[in-house]
Design an enzyme around this catalytic site. Structure first.
Site: not given
Lengths: 396, 130
Positions: A152, A208, A244, A332
């Site tokens: 990634n 997504h 669900t 950071c």
């Protein structure tokens, strides 16, 4: 006039395609049934979930009953690894790599604390594992090999097909309890996936990352692979994921999968052309830039570059102030204060790991986006280098 | 939290950035954990900081703290500069998220290190860049 923003962080998430929104909208409004209900509202929801399942299966060359819908890539990885290991009677051995997504790395770490043995394969300067290392790591009690299809952060494609062959060979030699999982979250919609060719037993997907909304994903589970469900209290998803179904999300994922399948070669060449033009211009205009990871064997939309003497988050925020959105493996920004373990695994110095920036292109980016990004980037790098004591130390 | 307008202004247009030839003292401190660096140049005359400049490598709060710190110390007596606290620095930066307070700590550590050096010698300090 406000400057148009440029989004170059498609590996983090993608904007939802308008066609996908149109497909899901009826299931947010009138068609609001529970797919487990027997009345007509439920039946239309069930039919929509089934259609989406066929589309997601078609995207990866699977059968529709091999698709389990979940909430996203992280849940898919958790269900694959924990679900498989918990379905095995005895604690055994897992082979993974040092560059996995935290949702794989974290699960392996947690299993290790519970008594499982874990081997983490190294990557080399090119950011790719070696199959011979996996072969050498195999033990009699190895249960699972889990290696991501593409990383990634740097986009390097891992030899999953060769790992599949390794598993197949082991099975032919009589080994029964060895399975292969791959996290294909970054690959789906960007490169073709055929689970039969790969020889994997489990494969994770996320909606997504391919222009569907957040909150939906899928796990491919080859027929015959036993998994312990990680959520209990319902019969949904063939007892593998109680709860669900997220019908609008699943419908959206199905439409996004259909579009990705039909448009994949067009998207791939578009993204690759922009990425390659971008890299060529950056390397022509900016000195002391290092490409992280193998140049050829990587995803077509992604470029990970380190800018010497410049810290990644400082550069990221400077780009953001100019309207360009990217991401960084800097210390950071991660919240851990440690630089990216992926970039460090390539053998890069801490400084280069701190200066790494990921640019990830998408189907709606344009040539103008590339041109403006290179301009903004060149200015920001120059400014930050003028401010950098590392740069001055070298000059003196 | 999101960064304030004051913060973004310092980041886009840092004050007092660059080297300072003829500085009375030059000190560079590093955060060994995250790798951020701040180099501070002070020109001191008669116990007063006449001017201050800086170089910085690190996340945006470290870059901004260099800008803010050099603004704060300019024209101050050494004792006044020593009295600058982390809260004062963070407020002058327009606020910092809690996980970024280490940048303010690095800036103050660099300032105190420079002022300590001044206290031990009035001669110009040379910087060890290794």
């Amino acid at each position: 006039m406000k400057t148009q923003r440029i989004y170059l962080d498609h590996s983090a998430t993608t904007p939802v395609d308008a066609r996908v929104v149109n497909a899901m909208l009826p299931y947010l409004t009138g068609k609001s049934g529970n797919a487990s209900s027997v009345h007509s509202f439920g039946q239309e929801a069930r039919a929509a979930v089934d259609r989406a399942r066929r589309e997601v299966a078609a995207l990866i060359g699977a059968k529709q009953n091999e698709i389990v819908f979940v909430s996203g890539g992280t849940e898919a990885n958790n269900l694959a690894i924990r679900g498989l290991c918990e379905a095995v009677s005895e604690k055994g051995h897992i082979i993974t790599s040092v560059i996995e997504h935290p949702s794989v790395r974290g699960v392996c770490d947690a299993l290790e604390k519970r008594g499982w043995e874990v081997t983490r394969l190294p990557v080399y300067e090119n950011g790719i594992i070696r199959v011979e290392d996996a072969r050498a790591a195999l033990r009699p009690n190895t249960v699972l090999i889990t290696v991501m299809f593409a990383n990634n952060e740097i986009g390097t494609l891992q030899p999953v097909r060769e790992l599949g062959e390794l598993v197949r060979t082991e099975r032919q030699s009589g080994r029964r309890s060895l399975w292969l999982h791959t996290d294909a979250v970054q690959v789906a919609g960007r490169e073709s996936i055929a689970v039969e060719e790969l020889g994997c037993d489990l494969l994770s997907l996320s909606g997504h990352k391919l222009y569907a909304p957040k909150g939906v994903g899928a796990l491919y589970v080859r027929r015959g692979v036993r998994l312990q469900s990680q959520s209990i209290g319902g019969h949904q998803e063939r007892e593998r994921r109680a709860g669900t179904e997220n019908v609008p999300g699943i419908v959206a994922f199905g439409e996004a999968a259909r579009l990705a399948r039909t448009e994949i070669s067009e998207r791939r060449s578009h993204d690759k052309r922009l990425r390659d033009n971008f890299e060529n211009e950056v390397l022509r205009r900016i000195e002391d830039v290092v490409l992280n990871g193998e140049k050829e064997m990587r995803l077509p939309h992604l470029s990970n570059l380190s800018f010497r003497f410049v810290e990644g988050e400082g550069l990221l925020i400077n780009l953001d102030l100019q309207g360009v959105a990217v991401s960084t493996g800097s210390a950071c920004s991660s919240g851990t204060l440690e630089p990216s373990p992926v970039i460090r695994a390539l053998g890069r110095s801490d400084e280069l790991a701190r200066g790494s920036i990921r640019f990830s292109f998408g189907k709606d980016n344009t040539d103008n986006d590339v041109e403006r990004t290179v301009d903004v980037l060149a200015n920001a790098v120059t400014r930050l280098r003028e401010l950098s004591p590392l740069n001055k130390a070298l000059a003196s | 939290m999101t960064y304030s307008a004051v913060f973004k202004e310092h980041l886009a247009h840092p004050h007092n950035a660059g080297e300072l030839p003829g500085a009375t003292v030059v000190v560079e401190e590093t955060n060994p954990v995250c790798g951020d660096r701040l180099r501070l140049y002070l020109l001191v005359e008669d116990d007063q900081i006449e001017t201050a400049k800086y170089l910085a490598y690190g996340c945006p709060p470290t870059l901004v703290c260099g800008s803010v710190l050099t603004d704060l110390v300019r024209g101050k007596k050494i004792q006044e500069a020593l009295a600058i606290t982390k809260d004062v620095l963070i407020a002058a930066a327009g606020g910092l998220p809690g996980r970024k307070h280490h940048s303010a700590a690095l800036a103050l550590e660099t300032l105190r290190s420079a002022l300590t050096q001044l206290g031990t010698s009035t001669e110009e300090k040379s910087l060890n860049l290794t």
